[in-house]
Design an enzyme around this catalytic site. Sequence first.
Site, PDB file in Angstrom:
ATOM      1  N   THR A  12       0.860  -1.182   0.000  1.00  0.00           N
ATOM      2  CA  THR A  12       0.000   0.000   0.000  1.00  0.00           C
ATOM      3  C   THR A  12       0.899   1.235   0.000  1.00  0.00           C
ATOM      4  O   THR A  12       1.932   1.272   0.672  1.00  0.00           O
ATOM      5  CB  THR A  12      -0.951   0.018   1.219  1.00  0.00           C
ATOM      6  OG1 THR A  12      -0.188   0.183   2.420  1.00  0.00           O
ATOM      7  CG2 THR A  12      -1.774  -1.259   1.316  1.00  0.00           C
ATOM      8  N   GLY A  13       0.495   2.237  -0.797  1.00  0.00           N
ATOM      9  CA  GLY A  13       1.347   3.417  -0.919  1.00  0.00           C
ATOM     10  C   GLY A  13       2.661   3.053  -1.583  1.00  0.00           C
ATOM     11  O   GLY A  13       3.739   3.366  -1.080  1.00  0.00           O
ATOM     12  N   GLY A  14       2.567   2.395  -2.749  1.00  0.00           N
ATOM     13  CA  GLY A  14       3.777   1.871  -3.384  1.00  0.00           C
ATOM     14  C   GLY A  14       4.326   2.735  -4.501  1.00  0.00           C
ATOM     15  O   GLY A  14       5.196   2.300  -5.234  1.00  0.00           O
ATOM     16  N   SER A  16       5.787   5.781  -4.112  1.00  0.00           N
ATOM     17  CA  SER A  16       6.683   6.840  -3.632  1.00  0.00           C
ATOM     18  C   SER A  16       7.505   6.318  -2.456  1.00  0.00           C
ATOM     19  O   SER A  16       7.105   5.359  -1.787  1.00  0.00           O
ATOM     20  CB  SER A  16       5.800   8.020  -3.179  1.00  0.00           C
ATOM     21  OG  SER A  16       6.562   9.032  -2.563  1.00  0.00           O
ATOM     22  N   GLY A  17       8.653   6.920  -2.241  1.00  0.00           N
ATOM     23  CA  GLY A  17       9.428   6.666  -1.017  1.00  0.00           C
ATOM     24  C   GLY A  17       9.708   5.194  -0.748  1.00  0.00           C
ATOM     25  O   GLY A  17      10.142   4.446  -1.624  1.00  0.00           O
ATOM     26  N   GLY A  19       7.704   2.667  -0.114  1.00  0.00           N
ATOM     27  CA  GLY A  19       6.855   1.713  -0.826  1.00  0.00           C
ATOM     28  C   GLY A  19       7.397   1.446  -2.223  1.00  0.00           C
ATOM     29  O   GLY A  19       7.469   0.294  -2.673  1.00  0.00           O
ATOM     30  N   SER A 138       7.003   3.592  13.073  1.00  0.00           N
ATOM     31  CA  SER A 138       8.022   4.659  13.113  1.00  0.00           C
ATOM     32  C   SER A 138       8.653   4.667  14.501  1.00  0.00           C
ATOM     33  O   SER A 138       7.992   4.312  15.484  1.00  0.00           O
ATOM     34  CB  SER A 138       7.374   6.020  12.874  1.00  0.00           C
ATOM     35  OG  SER A 138       8.292   7.061  13.177  1.00  0.00           O
ATOM     36  N   TYR A 151       0.643  12.371  14.933  1.00  0.00           N
ATOM     37  CA  TYR A 151       1.310  11.390  14.057  1.00  0.00           C
ATOM     38  C   TYR A 151       1.886  10.241  14.879  1.00  0.00           C
ATOM     39  O   TYR A 151       1.699   9.063  14.550  1.00  0.00           O
ATOM     40  CB  TYR A 151       2.399  12.095  13.250  1.00  0.00           C
ATOM     41  CG  TYR A 151       3.226  11.164  12.384  1.00  0.00           C
ATOM     42  CD1 TYR A 151       2.658  10.493  11.303  1.00  0.00           C
ATOM     43  CD2 TYR A 151       4.587  10.960  12.647  1.00  0.00           C
ATOM     44  CE1 TYR A 151       3.422   9.634  10.509  1.00  0.00           C
ATOM     45  CE2 TYR A 151       5.355  10.111  11.855  1.00  0.00           C
ATOM     46  CZ  TYR A 151       4.760   9.443  10.791  1.00  0.00           C
ATOM     47  OH  TYR A 151       5.514   8.589  10.005  1.00  0.00           O
TER      48      TYR A 151
END
Length: 251
Positions: A12-14, A16-17, A19, A138, A151
Amino acid sequence: MSKFNNKTVVITGGNSGMGLATAKSFLAEGAHVIITGRSQDNLDKATATLASDKLTTVVSDLSGLAGIETLVEAVKKTGRKVDTLFLNAGIAQFLPIEHTTEEAFDSMFNTNVKGLYFTLQKMLPYLSDGASVILNSSVVATGAMANASAYAATKAAVSSIGRIAATELAAKNIRVNIVSPGPIDTPIFDKGGYSDAEKQGMRDMLTAAVPLGRLGTSDEVAKAVVYLSSPEAAFITGAELLVDGGIGLRR
Ligand SMILES: NC(=O)c1ccc[n+]([C@@H]2O[C@H](COP(=O)([O-])OP(=O)(O)OC[C@H]3O[C@@H](n4cnc5c(N)ncnc54)[C@H](OP(=O)(O)O)[C@@H]3O)[C@@H](O)[C@H]2O)c1
């Protein structure tokens, strides 16, 4: 033969960055990779970067159940079971408590916590026997970083969900682990509406706080995710792997 030949990986969220870097690593290992993101445009850019016929992209906003169903339907359509699920999509806004709006709070919790939780739930029937789930948390989850209250609370929830999922899913032969990156040089820092000076200030402050004296790279996190998914990690579940240059030592 590559380690993940013919395996199927959902990230998921692949686009950018971390991912994107993880998608690249799994493709290099022979896997079929499905990546998600909210915009066709960003997924098209990732498709051009990754240039692989083993890549599938799915436009879906995972902050709500409708977007999660879109992902599930796309996975169902492939007819493949999922061997690795990397729950990575996330957003961050760094604000002091007195300036955190309801909108910022809700968008972080909806994406980072609710979206992650229900993606895990809805994907369970499509995970293979022996599958591996990795949650992107994180180091802030257990720290006390100023301006990160909402966050960091989302990431504390992510780590908690990960540990409990590991307990619940062990009986189904599914391993669940957590990666907790320290500051990693990704586009996330460009997305908070900060000025160039504020972004540089943030990078300088984070670099100074890391014992290894630099920000991490997305590739370094990707390697940890690939390792946790691999047969070499077959007896590892419920672990939290810090990829943080030692910043966690200074909590
Ligand atoms: N960078 C760091 O220092 C750091 C440190 C610790 C943990 N993390 C965590 O690592 C993860 C990846 O972050 P990154 O730094 O690689 O950031 P990034 O480059 O901004 O990537 C975030 C990804 O998430 C996707 N995304 C965001 N909201 C989404 C939604 N509602 N539905 C579907 N996809 C969504 C983005 O795609 P679209 O915008 O196109 O939708 C993008 O692909 C996040 O969970 C972040 O909290 C980051």
